[in-house]
Write an enzyme that holds these catalytic residues in place. Structure first.
Site, mmCIF file in Angstrom:
data_model
loop_
_atom_site.group_PDB
_atom_site.id
_atom_site.type_symbol
_atom_site.label_atom_id
_atom_site.label_comp_id
_atom_site.label_asym_id
_atom_site.label_seq_id
_atom_site.Cartn_x
_atom_site.Cartn_y
_atom_site.Cartn_z
ATOM 1 N N HIS A 206 -3.757 -4.803 -9.374
ATOM 2 C CA HIS A 206 -2.460 -4.861 -10.043
ATOM 3 C C HIS A 206 -2.613 -4.962 -11.560
ATOM 4 O O HIS A 206 -1.833 -4.398 -12.314
ATOM 5 C CB HIS A 206 -1.645 -6.045 -9.504
ATOM 6 C CG HIS A 206 -1.072 -5.764 -8.154
ATOM 7 N ND1 HIS A 206 -0.592 -6.739 -7.324
ATOM 8 C CD2 HIS A 206 -0.914 -4.598 -7.502
ATOM 9 C CE1 HIS A 206 -0.153 -6.171 -6.214
ATOM 10 N NE2 HIS A 206 -0.344 -4.880 -6.297
ATOM 11 N N CYS B 262 2.051 18.553 -10.709
ATOM 12 C CA CYS B 262 2.400 17.156 -10.964
ATOM 13 C C CYS B 262 1.378 16.156 -10.412
ATOM 14 O O CYS B 262 1.615 14.954 -10.438
ATOM 15 C CB CYS B 262 3.798 16.840 -10.447
ATOM 16 S SG CYS B 262 3.942 17.064 -8.696
HETATM 17 C C1 PEP Z 1 0.325 14.698 -5.323
HETATM 18 O O1 PEP Z 1 0.060 14.606 -4.127
HETATM 19 O O2 PEP Z 1 -0.341 15.369 -6.120
HETATM 20 C C2 PEP Z 1 1.473 13.985 -5.900
HETATM 21 C C3 PEP Z 1 1.913 14.261 -7.101
HETATM 22 O O3 PEP Z 1 2.079 13.028 -5.189
HETATM 23 P P1 PEP Z 1 1.436 11.630 -4.738
HETATM 24 O O4 PEP Z 1 0.253 11.351 -5.612
HETATM 25 O O5 PEP Z 1 2.544 10.653 -4.897
HETATM 26 O O6 PEP Z 1 1.080 11.880 -3.307
#
Ligand code: PEP
Ligand code: MG
Length: 585
Positions: free
Chosen positions: A196, A500
């Protein structure tokens, strides 16, 4: 001292290799935190003093609770930070009950009872090196220290601004407290990427290094904590200081000197959209100040407190509205709950392969009320028409269609005043979705490439299992081909594709992604400034040539080697010294 005599050890530069858990470079004098082990005195209590001691404990617990309430309230600024202290609030009650039981049954004072309970915990933990147990114990110690502080009415830790804070371990609440004095960095012996304290340091943008041998550092020593390489440089020499300034200039230039109002473009003028992965208005504001445009990924499961209780429609609507109003026309992509059944109904369902189980969109479709409540909340919050929805773990078109049916039903059931229908996007993170990206692209408004899971599912390697970390190869040629396939599908369907996953914010992968045709990246707020600076120095034409040449590699190692050589050839000046020698996967 004669010319041949060595200078005393404490004047020599020293390098300590450790693990970077929060990026950035911190430079300042070493400041040692007082150890927060709790030395307690044993007092034996008479019968009549026992109830006085219990009152004393309750008073201290009450005050500790008020402190935690403040840290846990969403108005503390950041929902995921608040969630950590929610957990501490839960621990506080049961811990206080245990302490009271000890006081009553053993006639001992509160401090002694607390120490005894913590020691029992350590003994039970034994030689177990399980990360989660260690982290839980640190949370417990943090809660205990909060009570002891109140029992003693102890002063809070005061650190000199700009210092590199050194400690065996750092409590999450201390991270929050010290952040107000702007420390240059944290360096600890214990902790980990998922602790954390490290999560908080990343959220707050404070460089942090753990696993460091602290015995060679003395109070007041100048220390450079390199949160990129994980190296702690103690008493740095002139050469290091000079190279540090150039590293900071090329990568971590202060925000004020960035062209904030300007669009992000490559050297040859190709526009790039940089969004932020964020769950709070404060996180967005910070990212916007360094050039982020909109929220590319709002992980809605971050609204679920550690207790696991799913927020109701009103609570969700408030959270979505708050972020929507802050972001405005740049827009927010809200991802529906990316959770498993253990979170949705609090039952521990023993699935043999949870990451292949009833989770994410599968769960939302299997529990229509969960999905419809979330959709109603998003629609209600979409007054500005700037909210979009992203569907996690899509494996094919049928889920998109079923999702759209549910959305249409919710829209129909709602009043005319809330009829801005959000745009719908699909997370592409499962191989079948890559292979059917064209069909999916024809029926959604945008695609989000979740590279974290894409690598996991494409290579069949658990992203959270350290034992197979060597198999988690972001540069496996299959990953590059998958990205290229999805980018092309998006381009042909004339819809945006946003990367992302963590890849999007990594300086090492950004040139490759540009070369593969990516024009939208969504990343953590801490990565934006450096990403913009790098992008501004790269021509997309060079990036394409680099990506083509590297993609000819037949293994991840070959791609990696090719990239390093090509980056050095084209863009050595854009990376800090030594950066291209680091491991980046
Ligand atoms: C991913 O899987 O790349 C993503 C952006 O989502 P998470 O990391 O929340 O699974
Ligand atoms: Mg994912």
């Amino acid at each position: 001292m004669s010319a041949t005599e060595k200078p005393p050890l404490h004047n020599e530069e020293l390098r300590i290799s450790a693990i970077a858990v929060s990026r950035g470079i911190g430079d300042g004098p070493a400041f040692f935190l007082p150890a927060f082990d709790i030395p307690a005195e044993h007092r034996y209590l008479t019968d009549e003093n026992v109830s006085k001691e219990v009152d004393r404990l309750k008073f201290a617990v009450g005050r500790a609770q008020v402190n935690l309430d403040k840290l846990a309230s969403p108005s503390a600024g950041n929902d995921s930070i608040a969630g950590i202290f929610d957990t501490h609030l839960l621990i506080l009650d049961s811990f206080a009950a245990k302490v009271e039981h000890r006081i009553r049954s053993e006639h001992i004072n509160s401090e002694w009872a607390i120490e005894a309970i913590l020691k029992d915990g350590v003994a039970r933990q034994g030689t177990d090196t399980d990360k989660h147990l260690l982290e839980k114990h640190l949370d417990l110690k943090d809660v205990a220290a909060g009570i002891v502080d109140e029992l003693r009415n102890a002063d809070r830790v005061d650190i000199p601004a700009g210092s590199v804070v050194i400690s065996r371990e750092i409590r999450p609440s201390a991270v929050m407290e010290m952040a107000r004095s702007s420390p240059a960095a944290f360096v600890t012996r214990r902790g980990g990427w998922t602790s954390h304290s490290a999560i908080l340091a990343r959220e707050l943008g404070i460089p942090m290094i753990t696993g460091a041998n602290l015995s060679m550092i003395q109070p007041g020593d100048r220390v450079i904590a390199d949160g990129f390489s994980g190296e702690v440089i103690v008493r740095p020499g002139e050469k290091v200081i000079a190279s540090l300034s150039s590293a900071q200039i090329s990568i971590a230039e202060p925000v004020s000197t960035l062209d904030i109002g300007q669009e992000t473009t490559t050297l040859n003028g190709i526009g790039m959209t940089l969004r932020v992965n964020a769950e709070s208005a404060v996180a967005y504001e910070n990212a916007r100040r360094v050039g982020a445009t909109g929220v590319g990924l709002f992980r809605s499961e971050s609204l679920i407190p550690k207790s696991g209780k799913i927020p109701n429609e009103d609570q969700q609507a408030v959270a979505y509205m708050r972020i929507g109003e802050t972001v405005g026309t740049a827009g927010v992509n809200i991802r529906t709950f990316d959770i498993g059944p253990e979170t949705s109904n609090g039952m521990s369902v023993a699935e043999r392969n949870p990451s292949l189980g009833l989770r994410s969109i599968r769960l939302s479709l299997a529990e229509p009320e969960l999905l419809k409540t979330q959709l109603r909340a998003i629609l209600r919050a979409n007054d500005l028409g700037n909210l979009s929805i992203v569907i996690p773990l899509v494996s094919g078109l049928s889920e998109i269609r079923r999702f759209r049916d549910a959305l249409n039903q919710v829209v129909e059931s709602m009043s005319a005043s809330s009829k801005w229908i959000p745009r719908v996007g699909a997370m592409i993170e499962v191989p079948s979705a890559v292979l059917t990206a064209r069909e999916i692209a024809d029926e959604v408004d945008f695609l989000c490439l979740g590279t974290n899971d894409l690598v996991q599912y494409l290579l069949a390697v658990d992203r959270d299992n350290e034992r197979v970390a060597d198999w988690y190869q972001t540069l496996n040629p299959a990953v590059l081909r998958a990205i290229s396939e999805v980018v092309t599908a998006g381009r042909d369907a004339a819809i945006p594709v946003t990367v992302c996953g963590e890849m999007a914010g990594s300086l090492f992968y950004i040139p490759l992604l540009i070369g593969l045709g990516v024009r939208e990246l969504s990343m953590s707020g801490n990565s934006i400034a450096a990403a913009r600076r790098l992008i501004g120095g790269i021509s997309s034409l060079d990036a394409e040539a680099v990506a083509n040449e590297a993609a000819a590699g037949k293994t991840a190692a070959e791609v990696d080697l090719a990239l390093r050589k090509l980056y050095l050839k084209h863009w050595a000046h854009l990376f800090p010294e030594g950066f291209l020698e680091l491991k980046h996967s």
